[in-house]
Design an enzyme around this catalytic site. Structure first.
Site, PDB file in Angstrom:
ATOM      1  N   LEU A  64      29.941 -84.300  75.669  1.00 19.19           N
ATOM      2  CA  LEU A  64      30.676 -85.091  74.690  1.00 19.19           C
ATOM      3  C   LEU A  64      32.083 -84.520  74.530  1.00 19.19           C
ATOM      4  O   LEU A  64      33.092 -85.216  74.687  1.00 19.19           O
ATOM      5  CB  LEU A  64      29.984 -85.051  73.316  1.00 19.19           C
ATOM      6  CG  LEU A  64      28.502 -85.416  73.221  1.00 19.19           C
ATOM      7  CD1 LEU A  64      27.991 -85.185  71.806  1.00 19.19           C
ATOM      8  CD2 LEU A  64      28.316 -86.878  73.600  1.00 19.19           C
TER       9      LEU A  64
ATOM     10  N   ALA B  50      39.218 -83.580  71.965  1.00 19.13           N
ATOM     11  CA  ALA B  50      38.266 -84.388  71.185  1.00 19.13           C
ATOM     12  C   ALA B  50      37.014 -83.569  70.890  1.00 19.13           C
ATOM     13  O   ALA B  50      36.140 -83.423  71.748  1.00 19.13           O
ATOM     14  CB  ALA B  50      37.891 -85.670  71.945  1.00 19.13           C
ATOM     15  N   GLY B  51      36.972 -82.971  69.687  1.00 21.54           N
ATOM     16  CA  GLY B  51      35.797 -82.200  69.272  1.00 21.54           C
ATOM     17  C   GLY B  51      35.118 -82.945  68.139  1.00 21.54           C
ATOM     18  O   GLY B  51      34.316 -83.855  68.363  1.00 21.54           O
TER      19      GLY B  51
ATOM     20  N   THR C 205      27.207 -76.797  77.499  1.00 22.21           N
ATOM     21  CA  THR C 205      26.069 -75.879  77.639  1.00 22.21           C
ATOM     22  C   THR C 205      25.282 -76.235  78.900  1.00 22.21           C
ATOM     23  O   THR C 205      24.965 -77.399  79.127  1.00 22.21           O
ATOM     24  CB  THR C 205      25.153 -75.956  76.399  1.00 22.21           C
ATOM     25  OG1 THR C 205      25.909 -75.571  75.258  1.00 22.21           O
ATOM     26  CG2 THR C 205      23.930 -75.052  76.546  1.00 22.21           C
TER      27      THR C 205
ATOM     28  N   GLU D 249      27.287 -79.005  67.695  1.00 24.96           N
ATOM     29  CA  GLU D 249      26.592 -80.231  67.258  1.00 24.96           C
ATOM     30  C   GLU D 249      27.065 -80.653  65.860  1.00 24.96           C
ATOM     31  O   GLU D 249      26.292 -81.105  65.024  1.00 24.96           O
ATOM     32  CB  GLU D 249      25.070 -80.057  67.357  1.00 24.96           C
ATOM     33  CG  GLU D 249      24.681 -79.834  68.809  1.00 24.96           C
ATOM     34  CD  GLU D 249      23.260 -80.210  69.156  1.00 24.96           C
ATOM     35  OE1 GLU D 249      22.641 -80.988  68.412  1.00 24.96           O
ATOM     36  OE2 GLU D 249      22.800 -79.732  70.212  1.00 24.96           O
TER      37      GLU D 249
ATOM     38  N   THR E 272      30.458 -79.375  63.154  1.00 25.05           N
ATOM     39  CA  THR E 272      30.746 -78.230  62.281  1.00 25.05           C
ATOM     40  C   THR E 272      30.172 -78.498  60.886  1.00 25.05           C
ATOM     41  O   THR E 272      29.800 -79.630  60.566  1.00 25.05           O
ATOM     42  CB  THR E 272      32.272 -78.024  62.151  1.00 25.05           C
ATOM     43  OG1 THR E 272      32.824 -79.190  61.518  1.00 25.05           O
ATOM     44  CG2 THR E 272      32.935 -77.816  63.508  1.00 25.05           C
TER      45      THR E 272
HETATM   46  C1  LIG Z   1      28.667 -72.234  72.522  1.00 23.48           C
HETATM   47  C2  LIG Z   1      29.043 -73.682  72.446  1.00 23.48           C
HETATM   48  C3  LIG Z   1      28.275 -74.618  73.113  1.00 23.48           C
HETATM   49  C4  LIG Z   1      28.621 -75.964  73.071  1.00 23.48           C
HETATM   50  N1  LIG Z   1      27.884 -76.866  73.808  1.00 23.48           N
HETATM   51  C5  LIG Z   1      28.325 -78.156  73.884  1.00 23.48           C
HETATM   52  C6  LIG Z   1      27.674 -79.087  74.762  1.00 23.48           C
HETATM   53  O1  LIG Z   1      26.688 -78.778  75.434  1.00 23.48           O
HETATM   54  N2  LIG Z   1      28.172 -80.350  74.860  1.00 23.48           N
HETATM   55  C7  LIG Z   1      29.251 -80.760  74.140  1.00 23.48           C
HETATM   56  O2  LIG Z   1      29.646 -81.909  74.262  1.00 23.48           O
HETATM   57  N3  LIG Z   1      29.893 -79.901  73.293  1.00 23.48           N
HETATM   58  C8  LIG Z   1      29.451 -78.614  73.150  1.00 23.48           C
HETATM   59  N4  LIG Z   1      30.101 -77.721  72.324  1.00 23.48           N
HETATM   60  C9  LIG Z   1      31.276 -78.177  71.581  1.00 23.48           C
HETATM   61  C10 LIG Z   1      31.070 -78.248  70.082  1.00 23.48           C
HETATM   62  O3  LIG Z   1      30.181 -79.301  69.756  1.00 23.48           O
HETATM   63  C11 LIG Z   1      32.445 -78.386  69.435  1.00 23.48           C
HETATM   64  O4  LIG Z   1      33.067 -77.116  69.571  1.00 23.48           O
HETATM   65  C12 LIG Z   1      32.383 -78.802  67.981  1.00 23.48           C
HETATM   66  O5  LIG Z   1      31.937 -80.127  67.861  1.00 23.48           O
HETATM   67  C13 LIG Z   1      33.734 -78.676  67.277  1.00 23.48           C
HETATM   68  O6  LIG Z   1      34.753 -79.250  68.031  1.00 23.48           O
HETATM   69  P1  LIG Z   1      36.097 -78.397  68.324  1.00 23.48           P
HETATM   70  O7  LIG Z   1      35.684 -77.077  68.846  1.00 23.48           O
HETATM   71  O8  LIG Z   1      36.995 -79.240  69.138  1.00 23.48           O
HETATM   72  O9  LIG Z   1      36.746 -78.142  66.891  1.00 23.48           O
HETATM   73  P2  LIG Z   1      37.716 -79.147  66.082  1.00 23.48           P
HETATM   74  O10 LIG Z   1      37.128 -80.484  65.982  1.00 23.48           O
HETATM   75  O11 LIG Z   1      39.098 -79.003  66.626  1.00 23.48           O
HETATM   76  O12 LIG Z   1      37.678 -78.483  64.634  1.00 23.48           O
HETATM   77  C14 LIG Z   1      38.432 -77.317  64.270  1.00 23.48           C
HETATM   78  C15 LIG Z   1      38.213 -77.092  62.772  1.00 23.48           C
HETATM   79  O13 LIG Z   1      38.747 -78.222  62.032  1.00 23.48           O
HETATM   80  C16 LIG Z   1      37.730 -78.737  61.195  1.00 23.48           C
HETATM   81  N5  LIG Z   1      37.912 -80.196  61.071  1.00 23.48           N
HETATM   82  C17 LIG Z   1      38.125 -81.102  62.073  1.00 23.48           C
HETATM   83  N6  LIG Z   1      38.232 -82.338  61.566  1.00 23.48           N
HETATM   84  C18 LIG Z   1      38.065 -82.228  60.213  1.00 23.48           C
HETATM   85  C19 LIG Z   1      38.050 -83.149  59.127  1.00 23.48           C
HETATM   86  N7  LIG Z   1      38.219 -84.465  59.312  1.00 23.48           N
HETATM   87  N8  LIG Z   1      37.839 -82.660  57.875  1.00 23.48           N
HETATM   88  C20 LIG Z   1      37.651 -81.343  57.674  1.00 23.48           C
HETATM   89  N9  LIG Z   1      37.642 -80.408  58.652  1.00 23.48           N
HETATM   90  C21 LIG Z   1      37.847 -80.866  59.911  1.00 23.48           C
HETATM   91  C22 LIG Z   1      36.421 -78.387  61.894  1.00 23.48           C
HETATM   92  O14 LIG Z   1      35.333 -78.426  61.001  1.00 23.48           O
HETATM   93  C23 LIG Z   1      36.733 -77.006  62.403  1.00 23.48           C
HETATM   94  O15 LIG Z   1      36.567 -76.068  61.377  1.00 23.48           O
HETATM   95  C24 LIG Z   1      29.747 -76.377  72.319  1.00 23.48           C
HETATM   96  C25 LIG Z   1      30.501 -75.416  71.627  1.00 23.48           C
HETATM   97  C26 LIG Z   1      30.174 -74.090  71.689  1.00 23.48           C
HETATM   98  C27 LIG Z   1      31.024 -73.095  70.957  1.00 23.48           C
END
Ligand SMILES: Cc1cc2nc3c(=O)[nH]c(=O)nc-3n(C[C@H](O)[C@H](O)[C@H](O)COP(=O)(O)OP(=O)(O)OC[C@H]3O[C@@H](n4cnc5c(N)ncnc54)[C@H](O)[C@@H]3O)c2cc1C
Length: 386
Positions: free
Chosen positions: A125, A130-131, A158, A363, A365
């Site tokens: 995803l 795009a997180g 992962t 999955e 934050t």
């Molecule tokens: C070990 C690990 C394994 C993973 N495995 C997978 C996987 O298998 N497949 C996959 O697709 N992804 C995977 N991920 C990705 C994970 O799901 C994302 O890191 C997570 O969804 C957050 O996205 P980001 O890191 O881009 O943070 P961002 O979205 O950039 O967020 C940064 C900060 O801003 C905050 N924030 C963002 N928007 C808002 C809002 N509207 N209001 C308040 N706060 C906000 C967030 O809560 C966070 O604190 C993995 C991540 C890790 C670390």
């Protein structure tokens, strides 16, 4: 109200607990140190039927209920959280949406080897830009006769270098945001899928996580999940279920930390008595115990609800939020109970402290879980139980 486990749930928990004590816990610290993915352990987990737990028996799975699955993830995480995330990912974010949204032909083709653990699965995803805001993803797809071609960059995947089958979200036009997104089942064993070197992570060091580039990666047209444009809906429904696996992982890590802290506090003497006899230490352990128990029953109830009709979003977000935040507090307390030794790699709490950290991040934050809950509250007059 019935708080008894079923015969099957108890059997699964006891079997996994014994396997974890025998096969997972002994090597967990060394695997973490070396950052080594335990392929042999995943083979054994497959033979035990733990890699297709909720997948219907007709497709080679165990056809079990969500709570049996969560009890297994919890027990595995109690011994090795890195293994638990791999188990969670192939079971829930990969097989669950395929079983739920795939055609009969697709299910018969891809699920049996996944469910038997012959190949591992995952989900793609997240992207560099795009997180939390998944609708901003830029990986595109285009139709080419009887196949789709996917191109773009995925981040933090992962199992990227060890998995074969991935659910992937891609858009036909990024300007359409959620409406443009579709979900596909991708076989990663092809030249169009380029896996980058593994991330150097704080915790879960024996789970492989890597960025992936898709360069016209081929997906047969029959591997579309649902219809075109339903990708976001499928991803959100999947996460509603799969988040419970992360809540269970957090429970297992917290249980291990409490176990370690209790053992240490009974044996470590200061001021002429075991430190558990000092009220501040005993109270700290009491808070850990109470918080863990509260998160555990919230998660188990969410699993029970997931088997029934109705929306799961608020309940699963509550469980994931509460369990993951609890786990981070509990591991920090466990390190404190260990004093200086908690800061040493010689003691398990140091690894548990690092492994717990990501549970409030992936999955969704904790902030995303609060968004999901707050959105549900807008449509409710009261949250009092019916
Ligand atoms: C070990 C690990 C394994 C993973 N495995 C997978 C996987 O298998 N497949 C996959 O697709 N992804 C995977 N991920 C990705 C994970 O799901 C994302 O890191 C997570 O969804 C957050 O996205 P980001 O890191 O881009 O943070 P961002 O979205 O950039 O967020 C940064 C900060 O801003 C905050 N924030 C963002 N928007 C808002 C809002 N509207 N209001 C308040 N706060 C906000 C967030 O809560 C966070 O604190 C993995 C991540 C890790 C670390």
């Amino acid at each position: 109200m019935d708080f008894e486990f079923s015969e099957q749930q108890r059997m699964v928990r006891d079997m996994v607990r014994a396997f974890a004590a025998d096969r997972l816990r002994p090597g967990a610290a060394a695997r973490d140190e070396r950052g080594e993915f335990p392929a042999d352990i995943f083979r054994e987990l497959g033979e035990l039927g733990l890699l297709g737990m909720m997948t219907p028996e007709a497709y080679g799975g165990a056809g079990m209920d969500a709570l049996s699955y969560l009890l297994a993830v919890e027990e595995i995480a109690r011994a090795d959280a890195s293994v638990a995330v791999g188990v969670s990912v192939t079971n829930s974010v990969c097989q669950w949406p395929i079983a739920r949204f795939g055609s009969d032909e697709l299910k018969a083709r891809v699920l049996p080897p996944l469910a038997r653990g012959e190949v591992l699965g995952g989900i793609m995803l997240t992207e560099p830009a795009a997180g939390s805001d998944l609708a901003a993803l830029r990986t595109t797809y285009r139709r080419d006769r009887d196949r789709f071609l996917l191109s773009g960059s995925k981040a933090w995947i992962t199992g990227a270098s060890v998995g074969a089958i991935f659910v992937v979200l891609a858009t036909k036009d990024p300007s359409l945001r959620a409406r443009g997104i579709s979900a596909f089942v991708l076989d990663a064993r092809q030249p169009g899928v380029v896996v980058h070197p593994p991330e150097k992570k704080m915790g879960l060091r024996s789970s492989v996580t890597a960025a992936v580039t898709l360069e016209d990666a081929e997906v047969p047209a029959a591997n579309l999940l649902g219809s075109e444009g339903e990708g976001m809906k499928i991803a959100l429904a999947t996460l509603d279920h799969s988040r419970l696996g992360i809540a269970a992982q957090a429970l297992g890590i917290a249980q291990a930390a409490l176990d370690e802290a209790m053992t240490y506090a009974k044996q470590r003497q200061q001021f002429g008595k075991a430190i558990i006899e000092h009220q501040a230490v005993g109270f700290r352990l009491a808070d850990m115990d109470a918080e863990l128990e509260a998160a555990r029953w919230l998660t188990y109830r969410a699993a029970w609800l997931s088997e029934r009709a109705g929306k799961l979003s608020r309940t699963s977000a509550q469980a994931k939020l509460v369990a993951s935040e609890m786990a981070n507090r509990v591991v920090a307390h466990a390190v404190q109970v260990h004093g200086g030794y908690g800061f040493s790699r010689e003691f398990a709490v140091e690894r548990l402290y690092r492994d717990a950290r990501v549970t409030t991040i992936y999955e969704g934050t904790s902030e995303v879980q609060r968004m999901v809950i707050a959105r549900a509250l807008r449509d409710l007059e009261t949250t009092a139980p019916m």
